[in-house]
Scaffold this motif. Structure first.
Motif, PDB file in Angstrom:
ATOM      1  N   VAL A   1       4.702  -7.622  -4.731  1.00 32.33           N
ATOM      2  CA  VAL A   1       5.637  -6.533  -5.063  1.00 32.33           C
ATOM      3  C   VAL A   1       6.876  -7.219  -5.605  1.00 32.33           C
ATOM      4  CG1 VAL A   1       7.078  -4.685  -4.115  1.00 32.33           C
ATOM      5  CG2 VAL A   1       4.818  -5.100  -3.145  1.00 32.33           C
ATOM      6  N   ARG A   2       7.218  -6.944  -6.874  1.00 35.14           N
ATOM      7  CA  ARG A   2       8.418  -7.591  -7.434  1.00 35.14           C
ATOM      8  C   ARG A   2       9.436  -6.526  -7.813  1.00 35.14           C
ATOM      9  NH1 ARG A   2       4.751 -11.177  -9.783  1.00 35.14           N
ATOM     10  NH2 ARG A   2       4.698  -9.942 -11.675  1.00 35.14           N
ATOM     11  N   PHE A   3      10.614  -6.615  -7.195  1.00 33.78           N
ATOM     12  CA  PHE A   3      11.653  -5.632  -7.495  1.00 33.78           C
ATOM     13  C   PHE A   3      12.514  -6.123  -8.650  1.00 33.78           C
ATOM     14  CE2 PHE A   3      10.714  -4.808  -2.964  1.00 33.78           C
ATOM     15  CZ  PHE A   3      10.375  -3.476  -3.064  1.00 33.78           C
ATOM     16  N   ASN A   4      12.925  -5.193  -9.493  1.00 32.56           N
ATOM     17  CA  ASN A   4      13.863  -5.506 -10.560  1.00 32.56           C
ATOM     18  C   ASN A   4      15.270  -5.378  -9.961  1.00 32.56           C
ATOM     19  OD1 ASN A   4      15.673  -5.406 -12.632  1.00 32.56           O
ATOM     20  ND2 ASN A   4      14.710  -3.672 -13.711  1.00 32.56           N
ATOM     21  N   GLU A   5      15.918  -6.524  -9.815  1.00 30.28           N
ATOM     22  CA  GLU A   5      17.209  -6.560  -9.096  1.00 30.28           C
ATOM     23  C   GLU A   5      18.309  -5.715  -9.739  1.00 30.28           C
ATOM     24  OE1 GLU A   5      18.777  -9.857  -7.167  1.00 30.28           O
ATOM     25  OE2 GLU A   5      17.074  -9.478  -5.827  1.00 30.28           O
ATOM     26  N   GLU A   6      18.147  -5.453 -11.025  1.00 26.51           N
ATOM     27  CA  GLU A   6      19.151  -4.600 -11.681  1.00 26.51           C
ATOM     28  C   GLU A   6      19.072  -3.179 -11.138  1.00 26.51           C
ATOM     29  OE1 GLU A   6      20.081  -5.172 -15.685  1.00 26.51           O
ATOM     30  OE2 GLU A   6      20.636  -7.043 -14.667  1.00 26.51           O
TER      31      GLU A   6
ATOM     32  N   ALA B   1       0.844  -1.211   0.000  1.00 28.75           N
ATOM     33  CA  ALA B   1       0.000   0.000   0.000  1.00 28.75           C
ATOM     34  C   ALA B   1       0.878   1.260   0.000  1.00 28.75           C
ATOM     35  CB  ALA B   1      -0.921  -0.021   1.218  1.00 28.75           C
ATOM     36  N   ILE B   2       1.991   1.215   0.735  1.00 31.09           N
ATOM     37  CA  ILE B   2       2.905   2.385   0.759  1.00 31.09           C
ATOM     38  C   ILE B   2       3.465   2.621  -0.643  1.00 31.09           C
ATOM     39  CG2 ILE B   2       5.089   3.287   1.656  1.00 31.09           C
ATOM     40  CD1 ILE B   2       4.576   1.627   4.224  1.00 31.09           C
ATOM     41  N   TYR B   3       3.936   1.545  -1.290  1.00 28.95           N
ATOM     42  CA  TYR B   3       4.537   1.704  -2.625  1.00 28.95           C
ATOM     43  C   TYR B   3       3.498   2.228  -3.628  1.00 28.95           C
ATOM     44  CZ  TYR B   3       8.269  -1.143  -0.548  1.00 28.95           C
ATOM     45  OH  TYR B   3       9.258  -1.625   0.269  1.00 28.95           O
ATOM     46  N   LYS B   4       2.261   1.708  -3.515  1.00 35.76           N
ATOM     47  CA  LYS B   4       1.206   2.171  -4.437  1.00 35.76           C
ATOM     48  C   LYS B   4       0.938   3.652  -4.237  1.00 35.76           C
ATOM     49  CE  LYS B   4      -1.538  -1.665  -5.889  1.00 35.76           C
ATOM     50  NZ  LYS B   4      -2.661  -2.534  -5.755  1.00 35.76           N
ATOM     51  N   ALA B   5       0.823   4.049  -2.975  1.00 31.36           N
ATOM     52  CA  ALA B   5       0.534   5.464  -2.692  1.00 31.36           C
ATOM     53  C   ALA B   5       1.711   6.329  -3.141  1.00 31.36           C
ATOM     54  CB  ALA B   5       0.278   5.642  -1.200  1.00 31.36           C
ATOM     55  N   MET B   6       2.935   5.804  -2.972  1.00 27.55           N
ATOM     56  CA  MET B   6       4.101   6.574  -3.403  1.00 27.55           C
ATOM     57  C   MET B   6       4.058   6.784  -4.920  1.00 27.55           C
ATOM     58  SD  MET B   6       8.128   5.672  -3.177  1.00 27.55           S
ATOM     59  CE  MET B   6       8.224   6.004  -1.464  1.00 27.55           C
TER      60      MET B   6
ATOM     61  N   THR C   1       7.452  -3.826  -9.816  1.00 29.60           N
ATOM     62  CA  THR C   1       6.138  -4.124 -10.385  1.00 29.60           C
ATOM     63  C   THR C   1       5.193  -4.397  -9.224  1.00 29.60           C
ATOM     64  OG1 THR C   1       7.274  -5.171 -12.229  1.00 29.60           O
ATOM     65  CG2 THR C   1       4.910  -5.615 -12.017  1.00 29.60           C
ATOM     66  N   LEU C   2       4.089  -3.642  -9.203  1.00 25.10           N
ATOM     67  CA  LEU C   2       3.108  -3.823  -8.131  1.00 25.10           C
ATOM     68  C   LEU C   2       1.879  -4.499  -8.712  1.00 25.10           C
ATOM     69  CD1 LEU C   2       3.261  -0.223  -6.574  1.00 25.10           C
ATOM     70  CD2 LEU C   2       4.486  -2.264  -5.824  1.00 25.10           C
ATOM     71  N   THR C   3       1.491  -5.623  -8.132  1.00 22.78           N
ATOM     72  CA  THR C   3       0.257  -6.260  -8.584  1.00 22.78           C
ATOM     73  C   THR C   3      -0.719  -6.244  -7.404  1.00 22.78           C
ATOM     74  OG1 THR C   3       0.921  -8.452  -7.864  1.00 22.78           O
ATOM     75  CG2 THR C   3       1.576  -7.814 -10.103  1.00 22.78           C
ATOM     76  N   GLU C   4      -1.886  -6.861  -7.587  1.00 19.72           N
ATOM     77  CA  GLU C   4      -2.895  -6.869  -6.516  1.00 19.72           C
ATOM     78  C   GLU C   4      -2.352  -7.484  -5.232  1.00 19.72           C
ATOM     79  OE1 GLU C   4      -5.813  -5.442  -5.853  1.00 19.72           O
ATOM     80  OE2 GLU C   4      -5.199  -4.370  -7.660  1.00 19.72           O
ATOM     81  N   ASP C   5      -1.493  -8.505  -5.369  1.00 22.22           N
ATOM     82  CA  ASP C   5      -1.043  -9.172  -4.140  1.00 22.22           C
ATOM     83  C   ASP C   5       0.468  -9.393  -4.067  1.00 22.22           C
ATOM     84  OD1 ASP C   5      -0.809 -10.990  -6.088  1.00 22.22           O
ATOM     85  OD2 ASP C   5      -2.216 -12.463  -5.264  1.00 22.22           O
TER      86      ASP C   5
END
Ligand SMILES: C[S@@+](CC[C@H](N)C(=O)[O-])C[C@H]1O[C@@H](n2cnc3c(N)ncnc32)[C@H](O)[C@@H]1O
Length: 328
Positions: A147-152, A119-124, A141-145
């Motif tokens: 949070v996937r970070f791009n490691e690069e 929720a914090i990342y979405k609001a940000m 990448t934020l999906t409904e359930d």
């Protein structure tokens, strides 16, 4: 049982010391058993999304303002954030502003609520401009359930100290190394500074926000705010070596450390006893924060040997921001 011990500990200095000795031992055993989960650094666990966003924004703005960083200067920068705690929002703000990559390294794993984090990342994301959003989207990448970070772009590393991390990295360097409320929790920061020195590119910068207070250990029980400096080093070490309590290094330690490394450095005082937070923070110069107060006189004779002969100013400065540059 732990709560009862904690309640009893509130009554007196010696009871607090006894509880902290017990707690430090308990935490050391936990770490030795491989359990690195902690509530230290769970800054966002009980905050609203709006409060979390404001906290992240404040920390980001402090780094920008006092670190003398402009959005332009961030373009392409490789950043290392030490001890991010339970949220990678500050790292995402730097990436959205144009930094090339951020590594977040934490010796522990702060307990977190993944729904709240998302929720914090979405609001940000919603608070960013279109250009910043597009950079933000390259990092996460934020999906409904999920949070996937791009490691690069944004890599998080848990369970290792900076020294171990520096050994593994080979020649990878960083342009900026940041932390907030982390250095004071490292009982012996010398090897961590040596690792930062190895990891920082020539011309790179350090910006560290450092709390020099007692984390409320005695002062929140109505005792003198310097009570923690009255405990002998041999006992204090057994209270603080593994528990994340402050290491009691004063401003002078950090000044000397920067001289030793040959860095150009500036310090800003963020908090000063007896009144607390300085807003805005004021640049340190010897003698600038001298004041007429009985606070130190009332406790000086009881201070442990490392602190007894320190200048009043060194004892009253309760929080600092270290800004330094490695020579080219
Ligand atoms: C008080 S919290 C601050 C968290 C975050 N920076 C903030 O401002 O909310 C201290 C953080 O430092 C981390 N930490 C403690 N010792 C560390 C070490 N030796 N190396 C890296 N991180 C460490 C803790 O796990 C925790 O996440």
């Amino acid at each position: 049982m732990r709560d009862l011990v904690k309640k009893l500990a509130r009554r007196s200095k010696s009871a607090i010391i006894a509880y902290k000795l017990f707690d430090n031992r308990r935490l050391r055993k936990r770490i030795e058993s491989g359990n690195i989960e902690t509530i230290h650094g769970s800054t966002h666990l009980n905050r609203s999304v709006a409060d979390s966003l404001a906290y992240i924004q404040r920390q980001f703005s402090v780094y920008i303002k006092y670190g003398d960083l402009s959005y332009d200067s961030l373009k392409g920068k490789r950043i290392l954030e030490l001890g991010p705690g339970d949220n990678l929002g500050v790292a995402l703000k730097f990436l959205a502003a144009g930094a090339a990559s951020v590594v977040c390294l934490d010796r522990f794993y702060s307990k977190r609520n993944s729904d709240h984090e998302r929720a914090i990342y979405k609001a940000m994301r919603e608070s960013l401009s279109a250009e910043e959003q597009s950079r933000f989207d390259q990092a996460v990448t934020l999906t409904e359930d999920d949070v996937r970070f791009n490691e690069e772009k944004l890599r998080s590393v848990y369970g290792v100290g900076l020294e171990g991390f520096a050994d593994k990295l080979g020649n990878e360097k960083f342009d900026l190394i940041l932390s907030c409320a982390v250095l004071e929790e490292i009982y012996d920061p010398d090897p961590v500074f040596a690792a930062m020195h190895r990891l920082l590119a020539p011309g790179g910068s350090l910006v560290h926000i450092i709390d020099l207070g007692d984390y409320g250990m005695f002062r929140e029980q109505g005792m003198h705010p310097l009570t923690f400096l009255t405990i002998s080093e041999s006992i204090y070490k057994r209270m603080a070596s593994d528990s994340g309590l402050p290491n009691r290094k004063r401003l002078g330690y950090y000044i000397e450390k920067m001289k030793e490394l040959g860095y150009q450095s500036k310090f800003f005082v963020t908090s000063l006893l007896p009144n607390g937070r300085l807003e805005p923070a004021a640049e340190y110069a010897p003698g600038r924060f001298k004041q007429d107060s009985n606070l130190v006189a009332n406790i000086r004779s009881k201070l442990a040997s490392d602190f007894k002969n320190l200048d009043e100013e060194q004892l009253l400065i309760d929080g600092v921001l270290l800004v330094a540059r490695k020579p080219l």
